[in-house]
Design an enzyme around this catalytic site. Structure first.
Site, PDB file in Angstrom:
ATOM      1  N   HIS A   1      -6.630  -7.032  -0.196  1.00 59.52           N
ATOM      2  CA  HIS A   1      -6.550  -6.191  -0.179  1.00 59.52           C
ATOM      3  C   HIS A   1      -6.254  -5.592  -2.165  1.00 59.52           C
ATOM      4  O   HIS A   1      -4.770  -6.339  -1.914  1.00 59.52           O
ATOM      5  CB  HIS A   1      -5.737  -4.891   0.757  1.00 59.52           C
ATOM      6  CG  HIS A   1      -7.150  -5.360   1.895  1.00 59.52           C
ATOM      7  ND1 HIS A   1      -5.991  -6.344   2.807  1.00 59.52           N
ATOM      8  CD2 HIS A   1      -7.343  -4.845   2.490  1.00 59.52           C
ATOM      9  CE1 HIS A   1      -6.500  -6.214   3.665  1.00 59.52           C
ATOM     10  NE2 HIS A   1      -7.976  -5.462   3.578  1.00 59.52           N
TER      11      HIS A   1
ATOM     12  N   HIS B   1       0.861  -1.244  -0.339  1.00 63.87           N
ATOM     13  CA  HIS B   1      -0.009   0.471  -0.193  1.00 63.87           C
ATOM     14  C   HIS B   1       1.313   1.453  -0.570  1.00 63.87           C
ATOM     15  O   HIS B   1       0.319   2.585  -0.300  1.00 63.87           O
ATOM     16  CB  HIS B   1      -0.847  -0.047   1.430  1.00 63.87           C
ATOM     17  CG  HIS B   1      -1.618  -1.088   1.128  1.00 63.87           C
ATOM     18  ND1 HIS B   1      -3.104  -1.101   0.248  1.00 63.87           N
ATOM     19  CD2 HIS B   1      -2.376  -1.700   1.825  1.00 63.87           C
ATOM     20  CE1 HIS B   1      -3.541  -2.610   0.569  1.00 63.87           C
ATOM     21  NE2 HIS B   1      -3.030  -3.162   1.619  1.00 63.87           N
TER      22      HIS B   1
END
Ligand code: ZN
Length: 344
Positions: A163, A124
């Site tokens: 994710h 991320h």
């Protein structure tokens, strides 16, 4: 065949009690690898802190200095989810450096494949901002190393964390040298990764996003591997495959709603190992991202190592069993991804 692993005790010092991304994750993995007798069969690869030059290929000097400063001041938060502790800067340097060493060992032929058991995770992290439990984008730094220092022209990153790997996409979406194939729950944190995100400019076509509704399990992933991942990788012809390995798509993971079992994860590892064997002389490097159910995470990693070492010979160990719920079909999303890329 030799399989390497990277681990360093400093990865445990990045820790916040009560936070899902804590030191227990890695402790649990090591305990299971030890109990099952895997560690003596693996080749240990030493981590080293990433150099400033290698880190700045992905991150801004200003952001790197910010992480160092927050750690030196006793810690804090980069956003609501993302903590920094006094040892976190050094741990994050060692995580990125550990994954680069894992890639180096494979490219040098010291081992056939590797799994870097590093923390904090990375996929991320943006060039100028940490987020989603991630400080530095380990897999992006390793891909840049392979391109800039090892003369590679094409690196494939497969991200099966539940994710979306938004930081990795951000780094490479305009770069045709890196293909990213990401499967992820959608819409979900961090909100990116629609099938129509296919890359920009010269990178058009190199981002392959497979956004999945909650409920997709082993059969859905089997089809996605066969109908999207394999053909995309064959088109791209990578010289190295990096894997952002998250075990949070397991059916019992507390942070998401997918239905993979340990067997499903084992099948993914097997497919990626076969793919690396067919396309790039077996050069395959896994790195740890998410996974928050300690047994699902630990046995998922155990079985991944089993596949990397032995392939078909490995006896699958699954204390959790298959998902008790039914699976959501994937026909529609596969069709949309193929159309978005003009492959249908
Ligand atoms: Zn995740």
């Amino acid at each position: 065949m030799a399989t390497g692993y990277v681990y360093d005790p400093i990865y445990l010092e990045h820790d916040l009690r009560g936070h899902p991304e804590n030191q227990q994750r890695l402790k649990s993995i090591l305990r299971v690898l030890e109990q099952r007798g895997l560690l003596p069969r693996l080749t240990s690869i030493d981590a080293v802190p990433i150099s400033r030059e290698r880190l700045e290929r992905v991150h801004t000097a200003r952001y790197i200095d910010q992480v160092q400063r927050v750690a030196a001041q006793g810690g804090g938060h980069l956003d609501a989810d993302t903590y920094v502790r006094p040892a976190s800067y050094d741990a994050a340097l060692m995580a990125a450096g550990g994954l680069v060493e894992a890639a180096r060992a494979v490219l040098d032929g010291e081992v056939d494949n590797t799994f870097a058991l590093v923390r904090p995770p990375g996929h991320h992290a943006l060039s100028n901002r940490g987020m989603g439990f991630c400080l530095f984008n380990n897999v992006a730094v390793a891909a840049r190393y392979a391109l800039a220092e090892r003369g590679l022209d094409r690196v494939l990153i497969v991200d099966f964390d539940v994710h979306h790997g938004n930081g990795t996409q951000d780094e490479f979406e305009a770069d045709p040298a890196v293909m990213l194939i990401s499967t992820h729950q959608y819409p979900y944190y961090p909100g990116t990764g629609h099938w129509s995100d296919t890359g920009t400019g010269p990178g058009e076509g190199s981002m392959v996003n497979v956004p999945l509704a909650g409920g997709v399990g082993d059969e859905g992933f089997r089809r996605i591997l066969a109908e999207v991942v394999m053909p995309a990788a064959w088109r791209f012809q990578p010289q190295l495959i990096l894997v952002s390995a998250g075990y949070d798509a397991h059916w019992d993971d507390p942070l998401a709603y997918m239905q993979l079992s340990i067997d499903g994860y084992t099948a993914i590892a097997r497919a990626l190992k076969d793919l690396a064997g067919e396309l790039c002389a077996g050069r395959l490097v896994f790195t740890l991202e998410g996974g928050y159910h300690l047994d699902a995470l630990s046995y998922g990693v155990l079985n991944t190592f089993g596949v990397l070492l032995d392939g078909e010979a490995w006896q699958v160990v699954d204390p959790l069993g298959p998902s008790p719920r039914g699976e959501r079909p994937v026909d529609d999303v596969i069709a949309r991804v193929l159309v978005a890329h003009g492959w249908s």
